[in-house]
Design a protein around this motif. Sequence first.
Motif: not given
Length: 406
Positions: A272-279
């Motif tokens: 949600r915060a960084f719009r990253a699909k894969h952390a």
Amino acid sequence: MDSLITAAARALATGDPLGALNRVALRGDAPALALRGIAMAQLGDFVRAKALLRSAARAFGPKEAVARARCVVAEAEIALVSRDLGWPAKALDAARATLAKHGDQVNAAHARYLEIRRLLLIGRLDEAEHMLAELAPAPTPPASRVVHELIVAGIAMRRLQAKKALAALARAERAARHAGIAALTAEVESASLVLNTPAARLMARGEQRLILLKEVEALLASRTLVVDACRHLVCDAGTLVSLARRPVLFTLASALGEAWPADVPRDTLIARAFRAKHADESHRARLRVEIGRLRAVLRTVAEVNATKRGFTLVPRRADEVVVLARPVDEKHAAVLAVLADGESWASSALALALGASQRTVQRALDSLMAAGKVQSFGRGRARRWMTPPVPGFTTTLLLPTPLPSD
């Protein structure tokens, strides 16, 4: 002043522009031109109205300063109604000073009301409130008292003070009945609808519902920690923490508020915060940094505690945590909120009202027009934008409001 001019002026004062035109439509002297201009403005033909008023101002002699000042005030009102917010304010202030100097206190007060209404449109509430406090509504005619109370109600609504707004609208309604002008009565009724339609969505414990402005006011005064997604604030019984300039921190606070009392997984916060699909590890490191910043910002109202799988929000004084969201889920909701007054706006005026660049506003308008949510007419600098009000929703919480600094 001859009898026809007097009769036409009385007709305009009671909201009868056709009756006024019947008396002066064929006359070309300065007073008749001025009255015809005001009549055309009441009928909605602003272009013709401005031309007539400017002709009247030129036709009045050098010794008729009051008449010329009244023309300037009338043109300023047309500019306000047509949302020409770039109209020169100095000209209106000079006209107001002239009217006050010559004893025309009613029109001088009307000029001041126009200045205040402009400030209200662009969200400068403190300045509007200060100017309004200098005006006493009692000595003015009923129509001016209606305008005064509508401004009081408008400021109260923008400050989320439903009780104060309701009292002002009740006074406005009484003054409108006394004035006997149908247009004023309709304006008061339209303003009153805001208090009886949903103002926001309340999200708590996995559920959500629409609430009225008076419920928002009560919520903000209660022992509840409110994550306000409309104004990007975190509130706790009068303590306000602004995150308007900290979008990542606000996104984290909103996610934690929606999940309360449960925690939120780290991967969910990263998405949600960084719009990253894969952390990855870099995202987790950044999350730890941002959570640390959020803890520092919210230290007076809440703690952010780590759990086995993520983080949870723990209020210091509040008994409950809720999220207050916009009544409509729309990316360009603020633009729609301004346009929802039913008037036609230039993109430059929208930019001034929203505190954004004109190019940013133009991109939003193009996007909304492609979706069929707004429409435009005219070309070039004369292009105007408008839309009908969003059905069933008030837009108070979508309008730009001065916020406390970070």
